[in-house]
Design a protein around this motif. Structure first.
Motif, mmCIF file in Angstrom:
data_model
loop_
_atom_site.group_PDB
_atom_site.id
_atom_site.type_symbol
_atom_site.label_atom_id
_atom_site.label_comp_id
_atom_site.label_asym_id
_atom_site.label_seq_id
_atom_site.Cartn_x
_atom_site.Cartn_y
_atom_site.Cartn_z
ATOM 1 N N GLN A 175 0.855 -1.393 0.015
ATOM 2 C CA GLN A 175 -0.089 -0.071 0.080
ATOM 3 C C GLN A 175 0.967 1.146 -0.096
ATOM 4 O O GLN A 175 1.906 1.374 0.671
ATOM 5 N N LEU A 176 0.625 2.259 -0.860
ATOM 6 C CA LEU A 176 1.669 3.327 -1.187
ATOM 7 C C LEU A 176 0.710 4.574 -0.778
ATOM 8 O O LEU A 176 -0.381 4.733 -1.494
ATOM 9 N N ALA A 177 1.315 5.482 -0.078
ATOM 10 C CA ALA A 177 0.892 6.744 0.193
ATOM 11 C C ALA A 177 1.982 8.013 -0.120
ATOM 12 O O ALA A 177 2.944 7.990 0.439
ATOM 13 N N PHE A 178 1.761 8.724 -0.935
ATOM 14 C CA PHE A 178 2.466 9.975 -1.305
ATOM 15 C C PHE A 178 1.932 11.322 -0.955
ATOM 16 O O PHE A 178 0.691 11.802 -1.282
ATOM 17 N N PHE A 179 2.575 11.849 0.123
ATOM 18 C CA PHE A 179 2.094 13.213 0.732
ATOM 19 C C PHE A 179 2.996 14.083 0.304
ATOM 20 O O PHE A 179 4.140 14.207 0.733
ATOM 21 N N SER A 180 2.638 15.499 0.039
ATOM 22 C CA SER A 180 3.105 16.801 0.101
ATOM 23 C C SER A 180 2.153 17.907 -0.515
ATOM 24 O O SER A 180 1.122 17.643 -0.901
ATOM 25 N N ALA A 181 2.837 18.955 -0.245
ATOM 26 C CA ALA A 181 1.997 20.025 -0.554
ATOM 27 C C ALA A 181 2.096 20.302 -2.257
ATOM 28 O O ALA A 181 1.419 21.144 -2.767
ATOM 29 N N THR A 182 3.143 19.668 -2.830
ATOM 30 C CA THR A 182 3.557 19.739 -4.305
ATOM 31 C C THR A 182 3.399 18.356 -4.966
ATOM 32 O O THR A 182 4.087 18.381 -5.855
ATOM 33 N N ALA A 183 3.087 17.623 -4.346
ATOM 34 C CA ALA A 183 3.003 16.142 -4.795
ATOM 35 C C ALA A 183 2.504 16.045 -6.288
ATOM 36 O O ALA A 183 2.943 15.094 -7.040
ATOM 37 N N ASP A 184 1.608 16.781 -6.577
ATOM 38 C CA ASP A 184 1.012 16.728 -7.914
ATOM 39 C C ASP A 184 1.791 16.971 -9.054
ATOM 40 O O ASP A 184 1.562 16.797 -10.051
ATOM 41 N N ARG A 185 3.015 17.649 -8.694
ATOM 42 C CA ARG A 185 3.856 17.814 -9.574
ATOM 43 C C ARG A 185 4.820 16.867 -9.772
ATOM 44 O O ARG A 185 5.686 16.936 -10.743
ATOM 45 N N SER A 186 4.739 15.804 -9.212
ATOM 46 C CA SER A 186 5.571 14.448 -9.493
ATOM 47 C C SER A 186 4.355 13.300 -9.659
ATOM 48 O O SER A 186 5.065 12.203 -9.794
ATOM 49 N N ILE A 187 3.178 13.543 -10.103
ATOM 50 C CA ILE A 187 2.502 12.336 -10.605
ATOM 51 C C ILE A 187 3.095 11.596 -11.575
ATOM 52 O O ILE A 187 2.957 10.294 -11.463
ATOM 53 N N GLU A 188 3.721 11.884 -12.558
ATOM 54 C CA GLU A 188 4.218 11.067 -13.734
ATOM 55 C C GLU A 188 5.305 10.340 -12.997
ATOM 56 O O GLU A 188 5.336 9.028 -13.448
ATOM 57 N N GLN A 189 6.275 10.816 -12.312
ATOM 58 C CA GLN A 189 7.434 9.929 -11.756
ATOM 59 C C GLN A 189 6.641 9.055 -10.734
ATOM 60 O O GLN A 189 7.232 7.871 -10.759
ATOM 61 N N ILE A 190 5.826 9.361 -9.823
ATOM 62 C CA ILE A 190 4.866 8.284 -9.177
ATOM 63 C C ILE A 190 4.559 7.242 -10.032
ATOM 64 O O ILE A 190 4.570 5.995 -9.671
ATOM 65 N N GLU A 191 3.919 7.519 -10.988
ATOM 66 C CA GLU A 191 3.215 6.340 -11.908
ATOM 67 C C GLU A 191 4.200 5.686 -12.635
ATOM 68 O O GLU A 191 3.787 4.242 -12.729
ATOM 69 N N ALA A 192 5.299 6.105 -12.877
ATOM 70 C CA ALA A 192 6.297 5.611 -13.676
ATOM 71 C C ALA A 192 6.715 4.622 -12.317
ATOM 72 O O ALA A 192 7.496 3.337 -13.007
ATOM 73 N N LEU A 193 7.298 4.920 -11.423
ATOM 74 C CA LEU A 193 7.658 3.886 -10.071
ATOM 75 C C LEU A 193 6.522 2.957 -9.963
ATOM 76 O O LEU A 193 7.088 1.643 -9.674
ATOM 77 N N THR A 194 5.284 3.151 -9.816
ATOM 78 C CA THR A 194 4.324 2.056 -9.349
ATOM 79 C C THR A 194 3.500 1.335 -10.355
ATOM 80 O O THR A 194 3.113 0.609 -10.040
ATOM 81 N N LYS A 195 3.853 1.913 -11.478
ATOM 82 C CA LYS A 195 3.111 1.246 -12.675
ATOM 83 C C LYS A 195 1.754 1.182 -12.707
ATOM 84 O O LYS A 195 0.998 0.160 -13.132
ATOM 85 N N GLN A 196 1.320 2.330 -12.007
ATOM 86 C CA GLN A 196 -0.315 2.243 -12.016
ATOM 87 C C GLN A 196 -0.731 3.712 -11.897
ATOM 88 O O GLN A 196 -0.041 4.538 -11.337
ATOM 89 N N SER A 197 -1.882 4.006 -12.046
ATOM 90 C CA SER A 197 -2.575 5.349 -11.887
ATOM 91 C C SER A 197 -3.150 5.319 -10.341
ATOM 92 O O SER A 197 -4.297 4.851 -10.188
ATOM 93 N N LEU A 198 -2.764 6.151 -9.595
ATOM 94 C CA LEU A 198 -3.332 6.276 -8.280
ATOM 95 C C LEU A 198 -4.294 7.338 -7.961
ATOM 96 O O LEU A 198 -4.162 8.430 -8.760
ATOM 97 N N LYS A 199 -5.254 7.015 -7.162
ATOM 98 C CA LYS A 199 -6.135 8.245 -6.945
ATOM 99 C C LYS A 199 -5.651 9.407 -6.310
ATOM 100 O O LYS A 199 -4.595 9.319 -5.322
ATOM 101 N N VAL A 200 -5.805 10.701 -6.638
ATOM 102 C CA VAL A 200 -5.351 11.757 -6.198
ATOM 103 C C VAL A 200 -6.145 12.836 -5.459
ATOM 104 O O VAL A 200 -7.464 12.836 -6.136
ATOM 105 N N ILE A 201 -5.841 12.773 -4.134
ATOM 106 C CA ILE A 201 -6.725 13.879 -3.214
ATOM 107 C C ILE A 201 -6.109 15.147 -3.208
ATOM 108 O O ILE A 201 -5.156 14.976 -2.264
ATOM 109 N N ASP A 202 -6.639 16.118 -3.755
ATOM 110 C CA ASP A 202 -6.048 17.444 -3.676
ATOM 111 C C ASP A 202 -7.018 18.458 -3.079
ATOM 112 O O ASP A 202 -8.114 18.707 -3.425
ATOM 113 N N VAL A 203 -6.735 18.848 -1.594
ATOM 114 C CA VAL A 203 -7.438 19.512 -1.151
ATOM 115 C C VAL A 203 -7.093 21.299 -0.909
ATOM 116 O O VAL A 203 -7.519 22.116 -0.180
#
Length: 425
Positions: A175-203
């Motif tokens: 189970q993977l959880a990525f947290f940051s104020a600017t994590a949305d700018r690393s979505i491509e890198q995260i998806e390349a690492l995990t090989k999946q499209s993860l749910k994004v919760i942006d508040v």
């Protein structure tokens, strides 16, 4: 509110009340159910909005006592890892769950001894975690959940190779959880690492935890940085994290401030862990009024009720500005971000604040305090020209000779004779 707290054991509910919490932040509410249900996600929320507790509460409730290395939390710096470990221990002890920090720069033998006790939660920096995995001291197959705190920084050039190897130490679906104020700018890198499209919760847009934060700039003349920083240090109630872009400039300024009698310390990447910890502790307990740092301190550090952040240089990136600013005005408290500028760098700062939709105001240091209105200039006094002896101004601007008294004539003659005598000698 009741739906959120109903998941808490009684001792957590009591702790919640003792800490004076009333309502969970937006990010704490939005990620709770997904994380509790074992889902992976990317969470984006402003700095100072309670992200650490947002992932700790649901994930600690999933940890079973006696199952070693169930939860791994990766932090982007030693300071952040230590801070997260302290918060985790505070809540984990209520569940009789043990926590072990595995941080670079600390005694590795002591950490290995701690791992022998099979702690359920591990918190560390990527380099040290990978080192202990390769040494078979941390068993990757036992890990069920990995949290990436300050995720975008964990994907920079320095950390990315470690992250890649950590993820491939065992053929496990974490189970993977990525947290940051600017994590949305690393979505491509995260998806390349995990090989999946993860749910994004942006508040970010709905969160109001930064409502007490104000942004200012001060025009600082060339070579006057030291003077202006010293004047800030004498403002009543002043305590600030002071950020520099260059480590060399930080060192020079620390020496100058210390020489001027300002209580100051530094937090730099070239210091060992003990020096950094000592400087941070002195700052937190109020022993020193200024802690000078580079972006090494811009991520995740939580310093209670810190009133000011000062940027000696305009940050190079928008992300850097956001994370530096996030050290003050946390969870709705008051805070001020002050950036030193000149005519050229003011344009860079305004570009950053436009991108972040931040209101920017000019600030002045005046009379030992700070104000947003330019101080009125004192009227300039024009000194009269020195009149030549024996001359008098006329109405048309010319001069005419005036009578000189016999007494003045005698003094002038004596003075001339004396000068002649001196020249002969």
């Amino acid at each position: 509110m009741n739906d959120f707290l109903k998941h808490f054991p009684t001792n957590w509910q009591n702790k919640w009340a003792d800490k004076g919490f009333t309502t969970p932040s937006f990010i704490q509410q939005e990620v709770f159910t997904d994380l509790k249900d074992g889902k992976s996600l990317i969470a984006v929320s402003p700095t100072g909005s309670g992200k650490t507790l947002a992932y700790l509460w649901p994930l600690l409730l999933n940890v079973k006592k006696g199952e070693a290395s169930t939860l791994l939390i990766l932090a982007s710096s030693q300071e952040l890892a230590i801070q997260v470990a302290d918060v985790t221990r505070e809540w984990a002890k209520e569940l009789a769950i043990s926590v072990q920090s595995v941080v670079g720069g600390a005694n590795v033998k002591r950490q290995i001894e701690g791992l022998k006790k099979k702690p359920e939660v591990l918190i560390g920096t990527p380099g040290r975690v990978l080192e202990l995995m390769k040494a078979k001291k941390i068993k990757a197959y036992q890990i069920k959940t990995i949290v990436f705190d300050e995720a975008d920084q964990l994907f920079d050039e320095g950390n990315r190779p470690f992250i890649d190897q950590i993820m491939h130490q065992a053929p496990t679906d974490y189970q993977l959880a990525f947290f940051s104020a600017t994590a949305d700018r690393s979505i491509e890198q995260i998806e390349a690492l995990t090989k999946q499209s993860l749910k994004v919760i942006d508040v970010t847009k709905m969160d109001d935890s930064r409502k007490g934060l104000s942004h200012y700039f001060i025009r600082v003349p060339a070579r006057k940085t030291e003077d202006y920083l010293r004047r800030l240090a004498h403002v009543e109630g002043f305590q600030a994290l002071v950020f520099f872009n260059q480590l060399s400039e930080l060192g020079v300024m620390e020496e100058k401030m210390s020489y001027r009698g300002i209580s100051v310390a530094s937090l730099a990447s070239d210091q060992n862990k003990l020096l950094r910890k000592a400087a941070l502790n002195q700052f937190k307990d109020g022993t020193i009024s200024m802690l000078l740092s580079t972006d090494v301190a811009a991520r995740g550090l939580d310093i209670a009720e810190l009133p000011y952040v000062v940027n000696i240089d305009v940050p190079v990136t928008e992300e850097s500005y956001l994370h530096r600013a996030g050290r003050t005005g946390r969870m709705g408290q008051q805070g001020q971000v002050i950036t030193f500028v000149n005519d050229h760098t003011l344009r860079d700062l305004k570009k950053i604040t436009r991108q972040t939709e931040t209101e920017l105001t000019e600030l002045y240091i005046y009379g030992g305090g700070l104000q947003t209105e330019a101080p009125e200039k004192a009227p300039t006094k024009t000194l009269p020209k020195k009149k030549e002896a024996g001359k008098k101004d006329t109405s048309d601007g010319s001069t005419k000779k005036t009578a000189v008294s016999p007494k003045v004539k005698r003094k002038n003659k004596q003075k001339k004779d004396k000068n002649k005598g001196a020249r002969r000698k």
